[in-house]
Design a protein around this motif. Structure first.
Motif, short mmCIF file in Angstrom:
data_model
loop_
_atom_site.label_atom_id
_atom_site.label_comp_id
_atom_site.label_asym_id
_atom_site.label_seq_id
_atom_site.Cartn_x
_atom_site.Cartn_y
_atom_site.Cartn_z
N VAL A 80 2.28 -0.79 -10.59
CA VAL A 80 2.41 -1.75 -9.49
C VAL A 80 1.11 -1.77 -8.70
N SER A 87 1.18 -13.88 -9.50
CA SER A 87 2.06 -13.09 -8.65
C SER A 87 2.49 -11.84 -9.41
N ILE A 88 2.89 -10.84 -8.65
CA ILE A 88 3.49 -9.66 -9.27
C ILE A 88 5.00 -9.89 -9.25
N CYS A 109 -1.64 -3.37 -10.82
CA CYS A 109 -1.51 -4.83 -10.87
C CYS A 109 -2.00 -5.44 -9.56
N GLN A 110 -1.63 -4.80 -8.45
CA GLN A 110 -2.06 -5.32 -7.16
C GLN A 110 -3.60 -5.29 -7.09
N PRO A 116 4.52 -5.05 -13.82
CA PRO A 116 4.16 -3.64 -13.96
C PRO A 116 5.32 -2.88 -14.60
N LEU A 152 2.53 -10.99 -13.27
CA LEU A 152 2.26 -9.63 -13.75
C LEU A 152 3.53 -8.81 -13.65
N LEU A 162 -5.00 -7.98 -9.21
CA LEU A 162 -4.74 -9.28 -8.59
C LEU A 162 -5.76 -9.54 -7.48
#
Lengths: 241, 838
Positions: free
Chosen positions: B377, B234-235, B380-381, B371, B369, B384
């Motif tokens: 962000v 997950s972020i 990271c997305q 960021p 994660l 992911l």
């Protein structure tokens, strides 16, 4: 390699190209190619040529490029052509080791002979080459008094007055904000002057290094740094902004 | 397990599996049967799949069948060679392998050999080799350069190559491929077993594992084990404000600390040492429960690192903050959460780091994660998404480097006299060197002999010579000694010990304090005594450099003055960069982003625009007394930095007087005093001209002449190729000395022999490495005809992150003479005894 490149082209007309200074009252010009020219006596001083450094290493198994002697001599030709001196003094460590002057290829000998033609040429002996220059024009000696100054390889601990010396390869670091630049330099406090190393594969020693301590009156010390195409004169206290 | 499979295993193995209540996994048996059928094989499996046992199973079975060698038998060489990229991994594997071997009571001797192995043990290993030798690529190079290599390796059956994906892409991999080619000559029947994490191009590795021939491409077999449970990633969702720029992720400390408290053991990964130091310090400021939290990075003192590793494997720690030093497959006990602070910069790297959690395949790994800024962000997305869809962006296996080849050729001569034609054939059997031409090879041999200069003055000093029998041999034993001291491809950057010094009674600094670790010399050059910086989890005060040590003292401050201690930074991978561009262009994908990031992008759309996927957006706007140009290229910092250097050169030539630039992973900002907006509108120059691919011609060449980065690359090549020795018998040359002389040698060589082999090697390194010229080239091609220029009155939302970086960046190279001018000008204003002429 900017020194070599600029040695091949005409000096740009700029107010800061050379720096004028005096050592013990004798007027001198610091040339950005690394030579010191004494205007009154017509004397050109260079120091620490370290000729035949590449071959000295090759002999020990490290095949450094064999072009350093030629490159250094080219710059020397340029600085001699620029000032047309009556006398040339090479201030020691003229060769990288004892065998250098005897083993130097013939082409380089001829280049030096051509440069020396019509002038006095003095080889001051250095710690790398204490036996003098062999088979080359000019006289070899440990020390010379000339034009109101004394010329020796290693700076003396007791006799600073009017001394021009080499040996230490002085360089200075200018620091501004988080950046720093290091360049070879002429270092003088008006009493004595240390010459930058002239050879193209010679490194430098920072003015702040222990070996430099006690040599200068730091309050009066100025580093005339060898820039790309001019001399940058920076007061010692001003190196770190 | 089917009966037929079980039959392939000798009795002690079956008993052992039964006692443990385990059964051999399908891929372990598959690998065994392929190995027994004589095939070399690549095993691709996720962490926790029992890769190590699979890799050694063929050897263990064969050695068990062979039985104990009766004393007094004739000399038997090693049976299996295991190569790992890390010393620590070789030691770790020994421990892990010894356990089942002891439990089964197998007649197998296992030993490791690394740089730390004492001379006596090495000697004994040569006389009485173990069955299985665990070692590193450098040690292999030393072993094959030994005169007794024939004897030592004559019985070699298997070479097991661990973490192959990380080995093959570097110069160490090139050196290893050459070593492998040599081993194949010494033991023609040997088979290879490659163990690897998932990679983008398995075929590259399959080729790498076996001998190539002119007639056809050969490749090893492939066994792929699909991943176990999908990781839960997950972020970090936070109520805090995610910053525009920076890499510290300070905003998230409270949330990260809460996550550590909620889990048993947490590994926290960051990308640089400075981030590691920062995060560690921040965590301890909020560590009200006094949780055991440790720090682990490459600059720390070895003893300190070992302590952390030991505590970790005994499960005595709750969290470790680490850099890439922990990336590879060392077993870290029961980690149940991985926190990744900062963007992962590559989808594959992320997958491998997450694999560190829960070494059991059937349970999902948990990862968060974090960021550090808004662009991260998005990154990271993207990472992911990639991890879920199994995308891979490992770098390609490069062409073999020439400096490495030079080192190998000298090593070959040290082993025994070689025939050039034979050696060339052997070298081209290694995949990275498969298309090495005879001409290039001859130049290499010439380089090794006398430096390869057109001016042939060193013949009498030659290191290797061709003798009457047509074989090349070393000129004297000194050459071999020198080679042994300098083997390897890891060039040490000048590093100084950092020592905590105490003031004695007289107030002067003693040197009795403890060593904290090592720091790059170039970092210290920026410091003045009294400056404070973060090191080893402490804020320390820089006192000065004494000989080869950097003395520091306790700072009694929480706010270091010099924020940047940047270790190596990973560039944003091409794959992720493309994903971020896609995300910007696609409203559907933007919808998955957190609110504050979505709002930011929406605002950007109103004020300026969001670029399409294939479009290069350039914004120009005035701010203060300056004019700015921001280029959103999304190609990573290295590429942007190179682009920045080249563009400022071009703008300068167009008379637009650029003053500076700053690069991030996502964009590049250039500023100057002239109005860039109207200059581009008037097409003086046009943006198409400015960004033309021809910038990679003369401008690049001109810049490279002066580039500090290229000098650093040259230095590495010169050391690896053996032009400059890192070590001399009896005396260690310091890094500083290497730097100085390599720079000067570079200048001389460039001026006199610009086509020299080493300069060629340097340029080719630069194209892929530090300068990322290859990537810049493909970007310029991609954006041709797709440049969109927005003239704005104000800074745009998307520009904020890069604008905040201005003033933080240290730019090497170009600014040098400018700095000198500034210092000299200050002098001009003072009344000095020395004047200037004119």
């Amino acid at each position: 390699m900017h020194r070599l490149v600029h040695a091949m082209s005409a000096p740009p007309a700029s107010a800061t190209f050379h720096a004028r200074t005096t050592v013990n009252g004798v007027a001198a010009i610091c040339d950005p190619l690394g030579g010191l020219y004494l205007t009154e006596s017509g004397t050109l001083v260079v120091s620490d040529l370290h000729l035949e450094k590449g071959s000295a290493f090759a002999r020990r198994g490290m095949m450094l490029p064999p072009y350093d002697t030629l490159a250094t001599l080219r710059i020397l030709e340029a600085v001699i052509a620029r000032h047309n001196p009556r006398t040339v003094i090479s201030l020691g460590d003229n060769f990288h080791d004892r065998t250098g002057s005897a083993a130097m290829p013939e082409t380089f000998r001829q280049m030096i002979a051509a440069m020396a033609r019509g002038r006095d040429w003095i080889w001051i002996n250095g710690n790398h080459d204490p036996d003098g220059a062999r088979g080359l024009p000019g006289a070899s000696m440990d020390e010379l008094r000339h034009a109101g100054l004394v010329f020796r390889h290693e700076p003396s601990r007791i006799d600073a007055e009017g001394e021009i010396a080499g040996h230490l390869h002085p360089s200075a670091t200018v620091r501004r904000r988080e950046r720093s630049v290091r360049r070879a330099c002429f270092a003088t406090d008006g009493k004595r002057l240390l010459m930058p190393a002239f050879g193209v594969t010679t490194g430098g020693l920072d003015l702040r290094h222990r070996a430099m301590s006690g040599l200068f009156d730091r309050g009066k010390l100025v580093a005339h740094m060898l820039g790309r195409d001019r001399i940058y004169s920076v007061r010692y206290d001003n190196l770190i902004g | 397990m089917p009966e037929s499979d079980a039959l392939t295993l000798p009795a002690p193995f079956l008993r052992w599996f039964a006692e443990k209540g385990w059964r051999p996994r399908a891929h372990q048996l598959e690998l065994l049967s392929r190995a027994e059928a004589g095939e070399s094989t690549l095993l691709i499996a996720p962490t926790g799949a029992g890769k190590t046992l699979a890799g050694f199973l063929p050897s263990l079975v064969a050695l068990t069948r062979r039985g104990k060698v009766p004393p007094g038998s004739s000399f038997i060489g090693i049976h299996t060679l295991y190569i790992s990229p890390l010393k620590a991994l070789a030691v770790d594997i020994e421990r892990n392998l010894m356990k089942p071997v002891a439990e089964m009571g197998l007649p197998v001797r296992i030993e490791n050999r690394t740089g730390d192995t004492p001379q006596g043990k090495r000697q004994r290993q040569r006389l009485n080799p173990p069955d299985i030798l665990l070692t590193t690529p450098e040690q292999l190079a030393l072993l094959i350069a030994n005169g007794e290599a024939d004897r030592f390796f004559k019985d070699l059956r298997y070479v097991v190559l661990d973490e192959l994906h990380s080995l093959v892409t570097s110069k160490r991999g090139h050196l290893l491929s050459l070593g492998l080619a040599r081993l194949r000559r010494l033991a023609p029947d040997l088979q290879t077993i490659g163990l690897s994490a998932t990679v983008a191009e398995p075929m590259d590795l399959q080729r790498w594992l076996v001998a190539q021939s002119e007639e056809r491409e050969n490749h090893a077999g492939l066994i792929t084990v699909s991943g176990g449970a999908k990781p839960e990633i997950s972020i970090l969702r936070t109520d805090e404000h995610v910053p525009w720029a920076g890499h510290s992720a300070r905003y998230a400390i409270a949330d990260v600390y809460a996550a550590i408290k909620d889990h048993g053991t947490t590994l926290l990964f960051v990308n640089t040492r400075s981030q590691a130091e920062m995060l560690f310090q921040e965590l301890w400021t909020v560590n009200d429960d006094n949780l055991p939290i440790a720090l682990h990075h490459g600059s720390l003192d070895v003893a300190q690192r070992r302590k952390v590793e030991a505590a970790m494997s005994e499960n005595r720690l709750r969290a470790v903050v680490a850099t890439s030093t922990l990336d590879l497959g060392i077993d870290w006990g029961d980690v149940d959460l991985v926190v990744h602070v900062g963007a992962p910069k590559g989808a594959s790297r992320l997958a491998q780091r997450i694999g560190r959690a829960n070494h059991r395949m059937d349970e999902p790994s948990r990862a968060i994660l974090v960021p550090a800024n808004r662009f991260e962000v998005m990154e990271c997305q993207a990472a992911l998404d990639a991890n879920y869809i199994g995308a891979q962006d490992t770098p390609p296996v490069g062409r073999g480097a020439l400096d490495v080849l030079a080192q190998h050729v000298l090593g070959a001569a040290c082993a025994k006299p070689f025939d050039a034609v034979d050696l060339h054939r052997e070298i081209t059997s290694a995949a990275p060197y498969a298309d090495l031409s005879w001409e290039t090879f001859e130049r290499i041999v010439d380089f090794v002999a006398t430096g390869g200069y057109a001016l042939r003055t060193y013949e009498r000093y030659a290191r290797i010579r061709k003798t009457k029998d047509g074989l090349w041999r070393v000129s004297n034993p000194m050459v071999a000694q020198q080679y042994r001291l300098n083997v390897g491809t890891i060039v040490e950057s000048p590093m100084l010990n950092v020592r905590m010094a105490k003031r004695n009674a007289r107030g002067s600094l003693g040197r009795s304090g403890m060593t904290l670790g090592k720091v790059e010399e170039y970092f210290l050059e920026m410091l003045s005594p009294g400056d404070t910086f973060l090191f080893s989890g402490k804020v320390v005060r820089f006192e000065g450099i004494r000989e080869n040590e950097c003395l520091v003292s306790q700072a009694f401050s929480f706010d270091p003055k010099v924020p940047t201690y940047a270790g190596g930074k990973f560039p944003l991978s091409t794959y992720l960069a493309a994903q971020v561009r896609k995300m910007l262009a696609d409203p559907m994908r933007r919808a998955s982003l957190p609110d504050q990031v979505r709002d930011w992008l929406a605002l950007q759309k109103d004020v300026s625009m969001l670029p399409r996927e294939d479009e290069l957006l350039i914004e120009t706007f005035p701010r203060g007394s300056r004019h700015y140009m921001v280029i959103y290229a999304f190609e990573g910092r290295l590429t942007h930095q190179t682009l920045g250097m080249l563009l400022t050169r071009r703008l300068d030539r167009a008379g637009l007087k650029p003053l500076g630039f700053v690069a991030t992973d996502y964009s590049l900002a250039i500023w100057g005093l002239d109005d860039l907006s109207s200059a581009f509108r008037a097409r003086r120059p046009s943006l198409a001209q400015l960004f033309d691919e021809d910038m990679l011609g003369d401008d690049l060449e001109a810049w490279l002449n002066e580039s500090f980065l290229l000098k650093r690359t040259f230095r590495n090549c010169a050391v690896i190729a053996g032009l400059i020795d890192q070590r001399h018998p009896g005396k260690e040359k310091t890094g500083r000395q290497i730097t100085v002389s390599a720079d000067l040698i570079y200048d001389v060589l460039r001026a006199h022999e610009p086509d020299h082999l080493l300069l060629e090697a340097t340029r080719s390194d630069a194209a892929t490495g530090l300068l990322d010229i290859g990537r810049l080239g493909s970007m310029l091609k991609r954006i041709k005809g797709h440049i969109t220029h927005r003239r704005l009155d104000h800074i745009s939302p998307l520009a904020i992150p890069v604008m905040l970086e201005i003033g933080k960046e240290v730019i090497h190279g170009e600014a040098h003479d400018f700095l000198l001018t500034e210092a000299a000008d200050e002098l001009m204003n003072e009344a000095m005894g020395t004047g200037h002429d004119g």
